[in-house]
Structures are given as C-alpha cells and as structure tokens.
Design an enzyme around this catalytic site. Structure first.
Site, PDB file in Angstrom:
ATOM      1  N   GLU A  79      36.266 -26.265 -21.385  1.00 43.21           N
ATOM      2  CA  GLU A  79      35.299 -27.341 -21.151  1.00 43.21           C
ATOM      3  C   GLU A  79      33.988 -26.787 -20.585  1.00 43.21           C
ATOM      4  O   GLU A  79      32.900 -27.220 -20.974  1.00 43.21           O
ATOM      5  CB  GLU A  79      35.890 -28.372 -20.202  1.00 43.21           C
ATOM      6  CG  GLU A  79      37.099 -29.067 -20.791  1.00 43.21           C
ATOM      7  CD  GLU A  79      37.600 -30.179 -19.897  1.00 43.21           C
ATOM      8  OE1 GLU A  79      36.796 -31.056 -19.564  1.00 43.21           O
ATOM      9  OE2 GLU A  79      38.777 -30.164 -19.517  1.00 43.21           O
ATOM     10  N   GLU A  99      46.786 -27.067 -21.541  1.00 40.35           N
ATOM     11  CA  GLU A  99      47.346 -27.959 -20.514  1.00 40.35           C
ATOM     12  C   GLU A  99      48.172 -29.086 -21.120  1.00 40.35           C
ATOM     13  O   GLU A  99      48.962 -29.714 -20.419  1.00 40.35           O
ATOM     14  CB  GLU A  99      46.262 -28.521 -19.590  1.00 40.35           C
ATOM     15  CG  GLU A  99      45.218 -29.410 -20.260  1.00 40.35           C
ATOM     16  CD  GLU A  99      43.992 -28.628 -20.665  1.00 40.35           C
ATOM     17  OE1 GLU A  99      44.157 -27.549 -21.254  1.00 40.35           O
ATOM     18  OE2 GLU A  99      42.870 -29.109 -20.405  1.00 40.35           O
TER      19      GLU A  99
HETATM   20  C1  LIG Z   1      40.726 -30.453 -15.639  1.00 43.27           C
HETATM   21  C2  LIG Z   1      41.163 -29.093 -15.994  1.00 43.27           C
HETATM   22  C3  LIG Z   1      42.516 -28.816 -16.227  1.00 43.27           C
HETATM   23  C4  LIG Z   1      42.944 -27.433 -16.540  1.00 43.27           C
HETATM   24  O1  LIG Z   1      42.132 -26.547 -16.722  1.00 43.27           O
HETATM   25  S1  LIG Z   1      44.643 -27.165 -16.586  1.00 43.27           S
HETATM   26  C5  LIG Z   1      44.803 -25.395 -16.844  1.00 43.27           C
HETATM   27  C6  LIG Z   1      44.596 -25.016 -18.296  1.00 43.27           C
HETATM   28  N1  LIG Z   1      44.825 -23.594 -18.479  1.00 43.27           N
HETATM   29  C7  LIG Z   1      46.046 -23.099 -18.779  1.00 43.27           C
HETATM   30  O2  LIG Z   1      47.014 -23.835 -18.963  1.00 43.27           O
HETATM   31  C8  LIG Z   1      46.142 -21.589 -18.900  1.00 43.27           C
HETATM   32  C9  LIG Z   1      47.463 -21.114 -18.382  1.00 43.27           C
HETATM   33  N2  LIG Z   1      47.545 -19.668 -18.440  1.00 43.27           N
HETATM   34  C10 LIG Z   1      47.918 -19.017 -19.572  1.00 43.27           C
HETATM   35  O3  LIG Z   1      48.131 -19.569 -20.641  1.00 43.27           O
HETATM   36  C11 LIG Z   1      48.069 -17.521 -19.435  1.00 43.27           C
HETATM   37  O4  LIG Z   1      48.211 -17.182 -18.085  1.00 43.27           O
HETATM   38  C12 LIG Z   1      46.867 -16.725 -20.015  1.00 43.27           C
HETATM   39  C13 LIG Z   1      46.845 -16.934 -21.543  1.00 43.27           C
HETATM   40  C14 LIG Z   1      45.532 -17.133 -19.410  1.00 43.27           C
HETATM   41  C15 LIG Z   1      47.069 -15.208 -19.700  1.00 43.27           C
HETATM   42  O5  LIG Z   1      48.337 -14.813 -20.139  1.00 43.27           O
HETATM   43  P1  LIG Z   1      48.861 -13.350 -19.711  1.00 43.27           P
HETATM   44  O6  LIG Z   1      47.877 -12.330 -20.105  1.00 43.27           O
HETATM   45  O7  LIG Z   1      50.259 -13.240 -20.304  1.00 43.27           O
HETATM   46  O8  LIG Z   1      48.933 -13.359 -18.123  1.00 43.27           O
HETATM   47  P2  LIG Z   1      49.889 -14.228 -17.167  1.00 43.27           P
HETATM   48  O9  LIG Z   1      50.968 -13.338 -16.624  1.00 43.27           O
HETATM   49  O10 LIG Z   1      50.348 -15.499 -17.833  1.00 43.27           O
HETATM   50  O11 LIG Z   1      48.865 -14.663 -16.003  1.00 43.27           O
HETATM   51  C16 LIG Z   1      48.427 -13.739 -15.021  1.00 43.27           C
HETATM   52  C17 LIG Z   1      48.416 -14.439 -13.674  1.00 43.27           C
HETATM   53  O12 LIG Z   1      47.396 -15.461 -13.729  1.00 43.27           O
HETATM   54  C18 LIG Z   1      47.969 -16.698 -13.342  1.00 43.27           C
HETATM   55  N3  LIG Z   1      47.247 -17.787 -14.034  1.00 43.27           N
HETATM   56  C19 LIG Z   1      46.818 -17.806 -15.290  1.00 43.27           C
HETATM   57  N4  LIG Z   1      46.186 -18.958 -15.568  1.00 43.27           N
HETATM   58  C20 LIG Z   1      46.226 -19.677 -14.410  1.00 43.27           C
HETATM   59  C21 LIG Z   1      45.743 -20.967 -14.036  1.00 43.27           C
HETATM   60  N5  LIG Z   1      45.077 -21.751 -14.904  1.00 43.27           N
HETATM   61  N6  LIG Z   1      45.951 -21.388 -12.782  1.00 43.27           N
HETATM   62  C22 LIG Z   1      46.610 -20.608 -11.883  1.00 43.27           C
HETATM   63  N7  LIG Z   1      47.104 -19.379 -12.185  1.00 43.27           N
HETATM   64  C23 LIG Z   1      46.899 -18.929 -13.433  1.00 43.27           C
HETATM   65  C24 LIG Z   1      49.433 -16.589 -13.794  1.00 43.27           C
HETATM   66  O13 LIG Z   1      50.228 -17.534 -13.115  1.00 43.27           O
HETATM   67  C25 LIG Z   1      49.723 -15.172 -13.389  1.00 43.27           C
HETATM   68  O14 LIG Z   1      49.943 -15.131 -11.986  1.00 43.27           O
HETATM   69  P3  LIG Z   1      51.083 -14.198 -11.340  1.00 43.27           P
HETATM   70  O15 LIG Z   1      50.677 -12.809 -11.700  1.00 43.27           O
HETATM   71  O16 LIG Z   1      51.049 -14.511  -9.885  1.00 43.27           O
HETATM   72  O17 LIG Z   1      52.361 -14.599 -12.004  1.00 43.27           O
END
Ligand SMILES: C/C=C/C(=O)SCCNC(=O)CCNC(=O)[C@H](O)C(C)(C)COP(=O)(O)OP(=O)(O)OC[C@H]1O[C@@H](n2cnc3c(N)ncnc32)[C@H](O)[C@@H]1OP(=O)(O)O
Length: 117
Positions: A79, A99
């Site tokens: 966004e 999400e």
């Molecule tokens: C109004 C707005 C609403 C929103 O924005 S809701 C959130 C929308 N976003 C998501 O759903 C993204 C969720 N995250 C993912 O899909 C994946 O992650 C990624 C594709 C970005 C990266 O994947 P990979 O490279 O495999 O890394 P990893 O082990 O999944 O993540 C590394 C660390 O980053 C934390 N993390 C990633 N995205 C978020 C987030 N959006 N909020 C909080 N933490 C996040 C994980 O948990 C983890 O953390 P640790 O190493 O402690 O396990």
C-alpha cells in the site's frame, strides 16, 4: 509509521527538498504492518487506538514521492508503494497482499487506490 510520518512532515516543511524517495533494502521495501504487534489486539483496541492513524500520510505529502522498490512490498508495504506518485521497481520487486492468509483484509488504502487507478 509514526516515524515515517514525522520524517515526511519535516521533508514537506523543508524548502530545500523538492522530491522525496522512499526505499527499503535489497531484500524488502516493507513487509507490512508488524504482525506480532497486531496479533493479540482486539478490533476495538486497533480501531479505538487509531492504529492506522498515519497510514495514508505518504499520499497526502505535497511534494512528489517516489517509491524505489526492491524485494518484498507486502501488505501495508504494498500500500505504501501504491501511495507514492511514482513506483520505480527493481527486477526483484514483489508486490502482494498476503494478509488475506491471516484472515484479514487489505488495510485502509488498497481497495480505494486500485479502484482509482
Ligand atoms: C494494514 C496493514 C496490514 C498488513 O500489512 S498485515 C502484514 C502483511 N504482510 C505479511 O503478511 C508478510 C508476512 N511475511 C512474509 O510473508 C515473509 O516473512 C516474507 C515473505 C516477508 C519473508 O520470508 P522469509 O525470507 O522466508 O523470512 P521469514 O523467516 O518469514 O521472516 C524473517 C523474520 O521477519 C519476520 N516478519 C516478516 N514479516 C513480518 C511482519 N509483517 N510483521 C512482523 N514480523 C515479520 C518473521 O516473523 C521472521 O521473524 P523471526 O526471525 O523472529 O522468526
């Protein structure tokens, strides 16, 4: 977003600044709102606490805003990119709204932005 909002306020007020570039790292522009922060809050807490109060600040800045996107631009990060006046996307940029997999719908701006564009 509060910190980004404060920075944008300062850039907007600074007469020496003509345009603003928002970027992230090579891996991610922004992975969205902090899921860990959100997950235990009730709807009332998020809505009543103005959780998304500054969310659309990028779209109201009165200077051109360029989103330089590489890596993940997910959820609120997607966004943010769409709120920029111009998106300059690298070859590894990935846009998405994962999400929906958490049982929530894209936030404040996305649906309106898609309709307007
Ligand atoms: C109004 C707005 C609403 C929103 O924005 S809701 C959130 C929308 N976003 C998501 O759903 C993204 C969720 N995250 C993912 O899909 C994946 O992650 C990624 C594709 C970005 C990266 O994947 P990979 O490279 O495999 O890394 P990893 O082990 O999944 O993540 C590394 C660390 O980053 C934390 N993390 C990633 N995205 C978020 C987030 N959006 N909020 C909080 N933490 C996040 C994980 O948990 C983890 O953390 P640790 O190493 O402690 O396990």
């Amino acid at each position: 977003m509060t910190e980004v909002g404060r920075a944008l306020d300062a850039f907007e007020a600074d007469g020496e600044i003509g345009a603003i570039v928002i970027t992230g790292s090579e891996r991610a522009f922004a992975a969205g709102a902090d899921i860990k922060e959100m997950q235990n809050r009730t709807f009332q807490e998020r809505y009543g606490g103005n959780f998304l109060a500054h969310w659309n600040r990028i779209s109201t800045v009165k200077k051109p805003v360029i989103g330089a996107v590489n890596g993940f631009a997910l959820g609120g990060g997607c966004e943010w990119a769409m709120m920029c006046d111009v998106i300059y996307a690298g070859e590894k940029a990935q846009f998405g709204q994962p999400e929906i997999l958490l049982g929530t719908i894209p936030g404040e701006i996305l649906l309106i932005t898609l309709i307007l564009n």
